[in-house]
Enzyme design. Structure first.
Site, PDB file in Angstrom:
ATOM      1  N   CYS A  38      -2.794  -3.045   8.350  1.00  0.00           N
ATOM      2  CA  CYS A  38      -2.267  -1.601   9.058  1.00  0.00           C
ATOM      3  C   CYS A  38      -2.116  -1.725  10.492  1.00  0.00           C
ATOM      4  CB  CYS A  38      -4.001  -0.833   9.028  1.00  0.00           C
ATOM      5  SG  CYS A  38      -4.642  -0.689   7.482  1.00  0.00           S
ATOM      6  N   CYS A  56       0.775  -1.379  -0.026  1.00  0.00           N
ATOM      7  CA  CYS A  56      -0.026   0.121   0.118  1.00  0.00           C
ATOM      8  C   CYS A  56       0.819   1.186   0.076  1.00  0.00           C
ATOM      9  CB  CYS A  56      -0.986   0.037   1.123  1.00  0.00           C
ATOM     10  SG  CYS A  56      -0.172   0.214   2.721  1.00  0.00           S
TER      11      CYS A  56
HETATM   12 FE1  FES Z   1      -1.719   0.689   4.339  1.00  0.00          FE
HETATM   13 FE2  FES Z   1      -3.392   0.930   5.950  1.00  0.00          FE
HETATM   14  S1  FES Z   1      -3.786   0.925   4.123  1.00  0.00           S
HETATM   15  S2  FES Z   1      -1.174   0.635   6.378  1.00  0.00           S
END
Ligand code: FES
Length: 166
Positions: A109, A36
């Site tokens: 996360c 991400c």
């Molecule tokens: Fe990457 Fe939350 S979307 S840490």
């Protein structure tokens, strides 16, 4: 994300605790999630309490989503007063327990926070730290600076990239 979770995250985000650098930190850890692109840095300061080394303060900076920031805010409070071993025993989901159940898409996360804490606790200097602040603390003012400035001396900043699934 359901409304209850969004409300809990919004509440945690409204007054995040322990954001920013600890200039005289004993340990610093930085991790990034290649999936991400989010990054989190954690600073830890220890103290002696009843003959044991415990975490006196912990703080964080993040390029991250709301869940990671809310979890980090909760986690910095949760690990305060714990020994490094006690802090290492906490999973990401335990660190984020006050947020309630998280959807599967948000579990990574909490892992980002868990791994940043692990990285910091693993980066403790081997010698008692009388002088020698970390290169990060002395030359970069924040997380953005540390990634955008030219490379610092070797070993000064180590970013641990997590597997995409973590
Ligand atoms: Fe990457 Fe939350 S979307 S840490």
């Amino acid at each position: 994300m359901n409304d209850d979770l969004q409300k809990r995250i919004t509440e945690a985000m409204a007054n995040p605790q322990n954001m920013g650098e600890i200039a005289d930190a004993d340990a610093v850890g930085t991790v990034g999630n290649a999936g991400c692109g989010d990054m989190l840095r954690v600073w830890v300061k220890y103290k002696e309490e009843r003959g044991k080394k415990v975490i006196d303060r912990a703080s964080f900076q993040a390029f991250g989503c709301e869940t990671a920031i809310a979890t980090a805010s909760l986690a910095m409070e949760l690990i305060r007063g714990k020994t490094p071993e006690e802090a290492l025993a906490l999973s990401g989901q335990e660190l984020a327990a006050d947020l309630g159940p998280l959807p599967p898409t948000k579990v990574h996360c909490t892992s980002l926070v868990e791994n940043a804490i692990r990285s910091a606790l693993a980066r403790e200097p081997e010698e008692p730290k009388a002088v020698a602040p970390t290169p990060l603390a002395s030359s970069a003012t924040n997380l953005i600076d540390s990634f955008t400035k030219p490379a610092q001396k070797p070993g000064g900043v180590r970013v641990v990239l997590l597997d995409k699934g973590k």
